[in-house]
Write an enzyme that holds these catalytic residues in place. Structure first.
Site, mmCIF file in Angstrom:
data_model
loop_
_atom_site.group_PDB
_atom_site.id
_atom_site.type_symbol
_atom_site.label_atom_id
_atom_site.label_comp_id
_atom_site.label_asym_id
_atom_site.label_seq_id
_atom_site.Cartn_x
_atom_site.Cartn_y
_atom_site.Cartn_z
ATOM 1 N N LYS A 268 0.849 -1.199 0.000
ATOM 2 C CA LYS A 268 0.000 0.000 0.000
ATOM 3 C C LYS A 268 0.886 1.251 0.000
ATOM 4 O O LYS A 268 2.092 1.154 0.240
ATOM 5 C CB LYS A 268 -0.929 -0.022 1.208
ATOM 6 C CG LYS A 268 -0.203 0.019 2.547
ATOM 7 C CD LYS A 268 -1.166 -0.224 3.696
ATOM 8 C CE LYS A 268 -0.424 -0.232 5.021
ATOM 9 N NZ LYS A 268 -1.275 -0.681 6.138
ATOM 10 N N TYR B 91 17.517 29.321 8.574
ATOM 11 C CA TYR B 91 16.321 30.055 8.966
ATOM 12 C C TYR B 91 16.120 30.020 10.468
ATOM 13 O O TYR B 91 16.301 28.970 11.105
ATOM 14 C CB TYR B 91 15.085 29.457 8.287
ATOM 15 C CG TYR B 91 15.006 29.723 6.815
ATOM 16 C CD1 TYR B 91 14.893 31.032 6.328
ATOM 17 C CD2 TYR B 91 15.019 28.678 5.893
ATOM 18 C CE1 TYR B 91 14.808 31.284 4.961
ATOM 19 C CE2 TYR B 91 14.932 28.912 4.534
ATOM 20 C CZ TYR B 91 14.827 30.215 4.074
ATOM 21 O OH TYR B 91 14.743 30.451 2.729
HETATM 22 C C1 LIG Z 1 -0.594 -1.741 6.691
HETATM 23 C C2 LIG Z 1 -1.192 -3.012 7.093
HETATM 24 C C3 LIG Z 1 -0.391 -4.127 7.331
HETATM 25 C C4 LIG Z 1 1.115 -4.073 7.317
HETATM 26 O O1 LIG Z 1 1.540 -3.406 8.476
HETATM 27 P P1 LIG Z 1 3.103 -3.291 8.834
HETATM 28 O O2 LIG Z 1 3.123 -2.738 10.204
HETATM 29 O O3 LIG Z 1 3.703 -2.344 7.851
HETATM 30 O O4 LIG Z 1 3.656 -4.643 8.709
HETATM 31 C C5 LIG Z 1 -1.015 -5.321 7.608
HETATM 32 N N1 LIG Z 1 -2.367 -5.414 7.654
HETATM 33 C C6 LIG Z 1 -3.164 -4.349 7.456
HETATM 34 C C7 LIG Z 1 -4.639 -4.515 7.533
HETATM 35 C C8 LIG Z 1 -2.612 -3.112 7.176
HETATM 36 O O5 LIG Z 1 -3.407 -2.060 6.980
#
Ligand SMILES: *Cc1c(COP(=O)(O)O)cnc(C)c1O
Length: 373
Positions: free
Chosen positions: A35, A256
Site C-alpha cells: 500500500k 532560517y
Molecule cells: C498496513 C497493514 C499491514 C502491514 O503493516 P506493517 O506494520 O507495515 O507490517 C497489515 N495489515 C493491514 C490490515 C494493514 O493495513
C-alpha cells in the site's frame, strides 16, 4: 547536471526481507503489503524484489492494476475492500480479493452481477476499533456472505493494535478466536510486528501473514528492536552530496530562524536535500547524517532544498562528498556503513514508515538489481 539527490531501491534487500518474513512464519503464505505505493518505494520498482510473495495486499485499485499490468497473476487483496459498489466491477475484472468490513459492502456484493464469484476476507474488529465487524456481528456477517452466489470463499482476518508493544496481542487474539473458532476459512492476523514477535504460535500465524514495513527493512518496534536485530536490510537509501562548505566563527548562526549557534569556530556542510524531498522539516539538531560514510549530525533548520551538517570531525569532507540521509552508506575501507531510517525517524519523533512513505516525487529513484555494486 541534475541535483545530486537520489533514492536507491535495493532489490536484494527486498528479497532478503521477504525471506525473513517467511522464516518468521513458516508454512504461512505471505501477503507483501505494498500500500501507499509500496511504502513510498514505488509499486513497480519493488515488484521485482517482492514477486516471490504469495500475494500483494494494497488499498488502491490503481495500484492493483499496475501489478496486473506487470503480469502478476497471483492473488491481490484490497485490505480496505470496496469504497463503492462500482469497485466490485474492478474486483471482478482484475480478479481481486477484497476485505469485507461492514454491512454496506455486503449489500453491494448482494447486488453485484458477476460470473466470477469473489474470494473475500471478512474482517473482525477485535479491539482496534478501526475497521471490521464486532465479534457479536461477525457470525451474522459470515452467514450473510456465505449465502451469496457472488461469494465463493470466505477467509477471516483481524488486525492488532499493539503487536509492537508491551500490551501485545493476547486480548485481541482471544476475542478473535472466541468469535471465529468454529467458522471455516483461512485466517490472516499478523502485520510485521506480529509476524516477528508473535507468529511462533501457529494459531496466531494463521494461513496468511501481512508484513509491510519489515519488507522495506525498517523495524516495526524500534527502538526496542532495531532492523539489524530482526535481520532486516534497508531497501531504500536516500543519498546526496555536499554542495557547499561554510566556515563559522563562534557565535555565528545557521539557516532560517538561526536555530543553531556555533559555540566555537567550525566547518559545516550544505547538503542537497530538503523538506521538499521528503526529509522531515521538524528534524532537530543532532539528527544523524552520514558524510563519506561517517556519522555526523544535522545542525540548523531543514530548508526546502537544503540541510546543513556539522563537519567538525570530518576535515576531509568537501563539496561533492557523499552524504547518506538514511539507508546504506558508501563502503568505508571495505566496510559498508548504514544509517537506519528508524534512527532518523526516532530523532524526528516519528517512525520509519512515515519517512519512507513521504519520499517526494521530485526525487530521482534508481533501482539496484541484486549484486549491483
Ligand atoms: C498496513 C497493514 C499491514 C502491514 O503493516 P506493517 O506494520 O507495515 O507490517 C497489515 N495489515 C493491514 C490490515 C494493514 O493495513
Amino acid at each position: 547536471m541534475p541535483r545530486p539527490l537520489e533514492a536507491l531501491i535495493h532489490l536484494d534487500a527486498l528479497q532478503h526481507n521477504l525471506a525473513r518474513a517467511r522464516q518468521a512464519a513458516p508454512d504461512a503464505r505471505v501477503w507483501a503489503v505494498v500500500k501507499a505505493n509500496g511504502y513510498g518505494h514505488g509499486v513497480e520498482r519493488v515488484y521485482e524484489g517482492l514477486r516471490g510473495a504469495d500475494g500483494f495486499a494494497l488499498l488502491d485499485i490503481a495500484e492493483a492494476e499496475k501489478l496486473r499490468r506487470l503480469d502478476w497473476r497471483g492473488p491481490i487483496l484490497l485490505i480496505e475492500g470496496a469504497f463503492d459498489a462500482r469497485d466490485l466491477e474492478w474486483c471482478s475484472r482484475l480478479g481481486l480479493w477484497h476485505t469485507v468490513h461492514c454491512e454496506q459492502q455486503i449489500d453491494w456484493l448482494a447486488l453485484h452481477k458477476t460470473e466470477w464469484p469473489h474470494h473475500v476476507f471478512l474482517k473482525m474488529n477485535s479491539g482496534m476499533n478501526r475497521l471490521g465487524f464486532t465479534p457479536d456481528a461477525f457470525r451474522n456477517a459470515w452467514v450473510r456472505l456465505s449465502s451469496l452466489p457472488q461469494v465463493d470463499e470466505i477467509s477471516l482476518m483481524t488486525h492488532f493494535s499493539d503487536a509492537d508493544g508491551p500490551l501485545g496481542i493476547s486480548r485481541q487474539f482471544e476475542v478473535f478466536q472466541r468469535a471465529s473458532h468454529d467458522l471455516p476459512g483461512e485466517r490472516s492476523l499478523c502485520n510485521s510486528a506480529a509476524t516477528l514477535r508473535h507468529a511462533t504460535d501457529p494459531a496466531v500465524r494463521g494461513d496468511w501473514v501481512r508484513p509491510g514495513v519489515m519488507l522495506y527493512g525498517a523495524s516495526p518496534d524500534f527502538p526496542e528492536h532495531s532492523a539489524r536485530h530482526w535481520g532486516l536490510q534497508p531497501a531504500m537509501t536516500l543519498r546526496s552530496r555536499l554542495i557547499g562548505v561554510q566556515h563559522l566563527k563562534a557565535g555565528d548562526t545557521v539557516g532560517y530562524g538561526s536555530r543553531f549557534t556555533a559555540d566555537r569556530d567550525m566547518r559545516i556542510g550544505v547538503v542537497a536535500c530538503g523538506y521538499a524531498d521528503g526529509y522531515p522539516r521538524h528534524a532537530p539538531d543532532g539528527t544523524p547524517v552520514l558524510v563519506d560514510g561517517q556519522r555526523t549530525r544535522l545542525i540548523g533548520r531543514v530548508s526546502m532544498d537544503m540541510i546543513t551538517v556539522d563537519l567538525s570531525a570530518l576535515p576531509q569532507a568537501q563539496p561533492a562528498s557523499e552524504v547518506t540521509l538514511w539507508g546504506q552508506g558508501p563502503d568505508l575501507q571495505g566496510q559498508p556503513t548504514e544509517l537506519p531510517i528508524d534512527e532518523v525517524a526516532h530523532h524526528c519523533g516519528t517512525i520509519g514508515y512515515e519517512l519512507m512513505c513521504a519520499l517526494s516525487p521530485r526525487v530521482h529513484v534508481d533501482v539496484r538489481a541484486p549484486h549491483h555494486d
